[in-house]
Design a protein around this motif. Structure first.
Motif, mmCIF file in Angstrom:
data_model
loop_
_atom_site.group_PDB
_atom_site.id
_atom_site.type_symbol
_atom_site.label_atom_id
_atom_site.label_comp_id
_atom_site.label_asym_id
_atom_site.label_seq_id
_atom_site.Cartn_x
_atom_site.Cartn_y
_atom_site.Cartn_z
ATOM 1 N N GLN A 297 40.000 36.617 33.087
ATOM 2 C CA GLN A 297 39.188 37.791 32.759
ATOM 3 C C GLN A 297 39.335 38.881 33.821
ATOM 4 O O GLN A 297 39.188 40.062 33.529
ATOM 5 C CB GLN A 297 37.727 37.339 32.711
ATOM 6 N N MET B 89 30.558 41.922 31.607
ATOM 7 C CA MET B 89 31.062 41.369 32.863
ATOM 8 C C MET B 89 29.923 40.770 33.682
ATOM 9 O O MET B 89 30.039 39.663 34.217
ATOM 10 C CB MET B 89 31.762 42.484 33.630
ATOM 11 N N TRP C 240 25.900 49.771 40.837
ATOM 12 C CA TRP C 240 26.333 48.583 41.578
ATOM 13 C C TRP C 240 25.420 48.317 42.762
ATOM 14 O O TRP C 240 25.112 47.182 43.082
ATOM 15 C CB TRP C 240 27.786 48.746 42.048
ATOM 16 N N TRP D 188 28.742 53.714 40.792
ATOM 17 C CA TRP D 188 28.515 53.252 42.169
ATOM 18 C C TRP D 188 27.043 52.984 42.433
ATOM 19 O O TRP D 188 26.645 51.953 42.977
ATOM 20 C CB TRP D 188 29.066 54.295 43.144
ATOM 21 N N TRP E 246 32.786 47.432 45.821
ATOM 22 C CA TRP E 246 32.116 48.685 45.448
ATOM 23 C C TRP E 246 31.373 49.280 46.648
ATOM 24 O O TRP E 246 31.307 50.491 46.812
ATOM 25 C CB TRP E 246 31.114 48.429 44.320
ATOM 26 N N LEU F 156 41.354 42.288 33.490
ATOM 27 C CA LEU F 156 40.703 43.391 32.782
ATOM 28 C C LEU F 156 39.616 44.020 33.627
ATOM 29 O O LEU F 156 39.448 45.238 33.652
ATOM 30 C CB LEU F 156 40.083 42.884 31.478
ATOM 31 N N GLU F 157 38.870 43.177 34.336
ATOM 32 C CA GLU F 157 37.782 43.694 35.164
ATOM 33 C C GLU F 157 38.338 44.578 36.277
ATOM 34 O O GLU F 157 37.785 45.628 36.600
ATOM 35 C CB GLU F 157 36.984 42.524 35.745
ATOM 36 N N ASP G 233 28.705 36.700 34.640
ATOM 37 C CA ASP G 233 28.383 36.293 36.010
ATOM 38 C C ASP G 233 26.912 35.865 36.099
ATOM 39 O O ASP G 233 26.296 35.954 37.160
ATOM 40 C CB ASP G 233 28.676 37.457 36.966
ATOM 41 N N HIS H 104 38.885 30.714 33.077
ATOM 42 C CA HIS H 104 38.501 31.909 32.315
ATOM 43 C C HIS H 104 38.071 33.044 33.240
ATOM 44 O O HIS H 104 38.174 34.211 32.878
ATOM 45 C CB HIS H 104 37.415 31.573 31.284
ATOM 46 N N ALA I 218 20.348 40.445 43.362
ATOM 47 C CA ALA I 218 20.991 39.197 43.773
ATOM 48 C C ALA I 218 20.488 38.071 42.875
ATOM 49 O O ALA I 218 19.474 38.226 42.183
ATOM 50 C CB ALA I 218 20.671 38.900 45.225
ATOM 51 N N ARG I 219 21.207 36.963 42.877
ATOM 52 C CA ARG I 219 20.771 35.813 42.076
ATOM 53 C C ARG I 219 19.334 35.439 42.439
ATOM 54 O O ARG I 219 18.953 35.478 43.608
ATOM 55 C CB ARG I 219 21.687 34.617 42.325
ATOM 56 N N ILE J 158 33.414 51.873 48.773
ATOM 57 C CA ILE J 158 34.120 53.016 48.180
ATOM 58 C C ILE J 158 33.872 54.235 49.069
ATOM 59 O O ILE J 158 32.736 54.550 49.404
ATOM 60 C CB ILE J 158 33.598 53.285 46.748
ATOM 61 N N ARG K 130 30.770 59.429 44.750
ATOM 62 C CA ARG K 130 31.374 58.169 44.299
ATOM 63 C C ARG K 130 31.467 58.138 42.778
ATOM 64 O O ARG K 130 30.782 58.903 42.089
ATOM 65 C CB ARG K 130 30.521 56.982 44.763
ATOM 66 N N GLU L 122 39.611 47.867 34.838
ATOM 67 C CA GLU L 122 38.487 48.754 34.527
ATOM 68 C C GLU L 122 37.902 49.342 35.817
ATOM 69 O O GLU L 122 37.611 50.533 35.888
ATOM 70 C CB GLU L 122 37.427 47.962 33.746
ATOM 71 N N PHE M 153 31.440 47.015 28.491
ATOM 72 C CA PHE M 153 32.301 46.166 29.315
ATOM 73 C C PHE M 153 31.578 45.738 30.591
ATOM 74 O O PHE M 153 31.612 44.579 30.994
ATOM 75 C CB PHE M 153 33.587 46.914 29.660
ATOM 76 N N LYS N 2 27.959 36.545 48.068
ATOM 77 C CA LYS N 2 28.056 35.453 47.093
ATOM 78 C C LYS N 2 26.954 35.539 46.035
ATOM 79 O O LYS N 2 27.107 35.019 44.941
ATOM 80 C CB LYS N 2 27.944 34.098 47.802
ATOM 81 N N ALA N 3 25.838 36.157 46.390
ATOM 82 C CA ALA N 3 24.715 36.253 45.444
ATOM 83 C C ALA N 3 24.923 37.365 44.421
ATOM 84 O O ALA N 3 24.054 37.622 43.598
ATOM 85 C CB ALA N 3 23.409 36.472 46.196
ATOM 86 N N HIS N 4 26.070 38.037 44.503
ATOM 87 C CA HIS N 4 26.358 39.114 43.557
ATOM 88 C C HIS N 4 27.691 38.868 42.854
ATOM 89 O O HIS N 4 28.439 37.970 43.222
ATOM 90 C CB HIS N 4 26.405 40.461 44.284
ATOM 91 N N HIS N 5 27.979 39.739 41.919
ATOM 92 C CA HIS N 5 29.274 39.724 41.240
ATOM 93 C C HIS N 5 30.396 39.916 42.265
ATOM 94 O O HIS N 5 30.210 40.626 43.254
ATOM 95 C CB HIS N 5 29.296 40.867 40.213
ATOM 96 N N TYR N 6 31.555 39.298 42.012
ATOM 97 C CA TYR N 6 32.605 39.335 43.041
ATOM 98 C C TYR N 6 33.093 40.742 43.368
ATOM 99 O O TYR N 6 33.631 40.987 44.443
ATOM 100 C CB TYR N 6 33.784 38.414 42.673
ATOM 101 N N LEU N 7 32.912 41.679 42.443
ATOM 102 C CA LEU N 7 33.361 43.044 42.738
ATOM 103 C C LEU N 7 32.358 43.829 43.584
ATOM 104 O O LEU N 7 32.683 44.897 44.117
ATOM 105 C CB LEU N 7 33.630 43.812 41.432
ATOM 106 N N TRP N 8 31.154 43.322 43.689
ATOM 107 C CA TRP N 8 30.078 44.046 44.371
ATOM 108 C C TRP N 8 30.451 44.410 45.805
ATOM 109 O O TRP N 8 30.228 45.520 46.271
ATOM 110 C CB TRP N 8 28.820 43.174 44.336
#
Lengths: 491, 491
Positions: free
Chosen positions: B382, A138, A91, A88, B346, B385-386, A142, B378, A96-97, B349, A84, B389, A134, B337-343
């Motif tokens: 944003q 990011m 990530w 990866w 990822w 770009l995210e 968040d 915002h 988690a929050r 992959i 990956r 990347e 970056f 939901k407890a993570h970044h939206y891209l998590w």
């Protein structure tokens, strides 16, 4: 810059034991608050050796509630990970929050190794560091709180540490072959760390530099600053987004860099040769620079009455007037005010082979403008990066840059002020403002500390010169200027 | 991405004449307001040829009050300039507050040329572009309004333009040798421009892309958008600082990209072979990818009932089930939901040689989350770009990425919705939400337009597929997917 962190801090066992109970209690409290928040926390441990990282990680593991904690030690990539993209595996480790992740070995480790062991070109490194910056910004947007620690040891401290272990035949610290490789490559590792820290430092994901030679001091300091940072962030959940792009770098120590200077340094009374010696040397070097078309930019900052003018005069006497210009920086003109604050300094960049000496400089932004409130908070915080970028452009073009801070004690300043008032031809040099500035000595000292930490780079470190004794300071300035020029002309 | 700007816009002479007086009057008014403000303005003109830049610059010079205006055309460096760092000459050209500088040739020109004419490594280019981005964001924070125009022509338009001039033997447009060199290197210049625009675009210093083949249209559009931007900025003097790191890129045109699709495209009724043909081809290519250990990521976005599911089924029938996975993106789980939206993206992959098909994707952030207000302003701004990347990291790792937007007309959607309601086994596919989304068609269309412009890259362009005819769309998807795979496997 990192050598500026070598302040020799230790913590006595008794003090350690006395402080620990409260620290632990507070850590657990703040961790409980974190669990109720929308924040996650990433703690990154990097440093000169694995042992310190392991030591700190273990202590944090002991002091925090492990149910809200994850620990990751990234080694070589697994087969799964190799298939990956590079990020990866990181990530997958994101907390988690409400949770904390401690990373010993992180997205920094690979690039630090590659740099220390010469495996990558500077451009590739730069690109990877930008990618990291970056990524972190990011996550920060968040609501991830990212705290990054550089556990610092000097080469000799690290050597002693490994030697001692060797004698003991007792490697419980988990010393690895890599530690010995890195000891050999210590200087390169430190360069790599400096570049890395500078490129990826931000107010949102700050680097904190801790002396790691004394384990008690190091553990306590890291834990204490985690506590402070979390308290601070949880108390201000709606932090503005416009912190991005500002530096946050600090050296964690209650001992200031300026306090380490030997303020009793004096030129021996019978030394009548040194000044002339270095002036002659400077003359020769300045001609060499001229012929090699290398420009020189010299910056003088320092307390009022620290002797900047006198030091500058000793320089220009040694250099051909046709190739050296002194720029006195006072309040900006109307035209200068109508432009970006750096504009007035760009104007005076010397021609190839020439020199410009700035008597006060762009650093006013983070000194007087910060302390007096002429620059807004976000403006002077941003300025460290702007200044670093500006100076990097000079350096990339081949300009040799030397920066001097002339340091005197408040007592010495008082003596000089009184002398100026008593001497008719010096009275014009002292104003009410000078007296007012004295009252803010502590604020200025903090500003100088931050400036030195955040803008000392390998190519353009701050030269801190004890200047209570004027003859000493003048010789010292000439000597260090010669060194910088000599080094620069080799490059 | 730039080819998406080739929409064939022109402006009739009569319309031009009718619109001009008001535009000129308003430009002068806004320029007077600017003079009273603390803002300075930099207008950057870059493009396929010098002629368009000169044309626009001359018109702006004519329409604005020249007393508040400076014009700079940067050519090769002078001797004075060569002796200073690269940005020195640009610092000298910075306008004072209240003034406008028009730059034809700028800090971009050198790097565009170097890229088009193969003179620099990608890393060096990247580093220089980062430097530019930092420079511009620094100026923007100092109240400089930076507007950047890319004056676009297709290769054939540019060729025709130069040929016509040649015939006329009348080079009043100032065509240079470089124009002919750049015509030869057109594709490389466009790649360079795309990289440059993507890397240096920001909400504070946005790139605007204008078709330049028709001079009237181009001049009018540039002037009009300068007017609009200045009005906007002067009306909001206290713009937040947290715009940093957001995109601002737009294609200046009243014609949307989606409107250029041929929505009558149909698969001929007697075409019974194409589907099978491309499925066979895809099967062969997917095995090739497997053996070469190249992964494939496919993204499907499109209107409700556009036929994403059907298209995806036609793909998976052609690919070995063991190496392909379909990820349906619905509302996020608690853990997600407890993570970044891209998590959540990822996580999936694919392994080397495998494929993941995302049925809806990370683009939800700039589509549904934007339109429905689930993401804050915002945040979705944003996200471009995210996302860029993120996708760049996939591409750097060797992943082949294909992105499909299935496009249908509102009428076709209505027909399909009604059909679903009437067909018992399809009723579960239609909900109240689907009907509600229809009401926001215009908002979604704008979101799609921005998404396509801001996230179409050379390695991962958006494939816009007219899908009113399902058989056509399915074949088209397979065909284009084969093309992307074929191209990717060559690289």
């Amino acid at each position: 810059m990192l050598e500026k962190a070598e302040l020799g801090r230790t913590l006595e066992k008794a003090d350690y034991k006395a402080q620990l109970p409260q620290l632990r209690a507070e850590l657990l409290t703040v961790q409980r608050q974190l669990q109720e928040s929308r924040h996650a926390v990433i703690i990154i441990l990097e440093g000169v050796d694995n042992a310190s990282e392991a030591e700190v990680a273990n202590k944090l593991n002991e002091w925090l509630d492990t149910r809200g904690l994850e620990f990751f030690a990234f080694g070589p990539k697994t087969d799964e990970e190799l298939q990956r993209p590079r990020f990866w595996r990181y990530w997958r480790s994101l907390p988690a929050r409400g949770r904390i992740a401690i990373l010993s070995g992180s997205w920094y480790t690979g690039t630090l190794m590659e740099q220390a062991l010469d495996r990558k070109t500077p451009e590739t490194v730069h690109q990877h560091l930008q990618r990291i910056a970056f990524f972190e910004s990011m996550l920060a947007r968040d609501n991830v709180i990212i705290l990054k620690f550089w556990l610092h040891k000097s080469r000799s401290q690290q050597k002693k540490f490994l030697d001692d272990l060797d004698k003991k035949q007792h490697k419980r610290w988990g010393v690895t072959e890599t530690d010995y490789q890195l000891l050999k490559a210590h200087d390169k590792l430190i360069s790599a760390a400096e570049l890395t820290i500078r490129t990826t430092d931000s107010a949102e994901a700050p680097w904190m530099i801790v002396e790691a030679a004394d384990a008690r001091y190091c553990n306590m300091t890291v834990a204490g600053s985690i506590l402070k940072a979390l308290k601070n962030r949880l108390a201000n959940p709606n932090r503005p987004h416009d912190l991005a792009g500002q530096t946050g770098m600090t050296i964690l120590s209650d001992r200031s860099i300026l306090s380490t200077l030997d303020m009793h340094a004096r030129l021996p009374d019978d030394d009548e040769k040194s000044l002339k010696h270095y002036q002659n040397k400077l003359m020769a070097l300045s001609w060499e620079a001229f012929h090699k078309k290398r420009s020189l930019v010299v910056v003088f900052e320092g307390w009022d009455a620290a002797g900047k003018g006198g030091a500058i005069r000793r320089i220009i006497r040694a250099v051909d007037a046709r190739m050296c210009r002194v720029i006195q920086i006072a309040a900006p003109t109307d035209e200068e005010k109508a432009h970006h604050y750096l504009w007035r300094f760009w104007r005076h960049i010397p021609l190839a082979g020439h020199a410009t000496i700035y008597d006060r400089s762009w650093y006013g932004r983070v000194l007087v403008e910060r302390v007096e409130g002429f620059a807004k908070d976000h403006e002077w915080r941003q300025a460290y990066l702007e200044i670093n970028e500006f100076e990097q452009q000079l350096i990339d073009h081949g300009v040799i840059l030397a920066k001097f801070w002339l340091h005197i004690t408040p007592e010495e300043q008082l003596k000089r002020f009184q002398e100026r008032e008593a001497t008719p031809y010096k009275q014009h040099k002292i104003t009410d403002e000078d007296w007012r500035n004295r009252e803010k000595w502590g604020d200025y000292e903090q500003a100088v500390q931050d400036m030195v930490v955040r803008t000392s780079t390998q190519e353009a470190p701050w030269e801190l010169v004890p200047a209570n004794d004027k003859p000493y300071a003048r010789v010292e300035v000439l000597k260090r200027l010669c060194e910088r020029l000599e080094n620069g002309l080799k490059g």
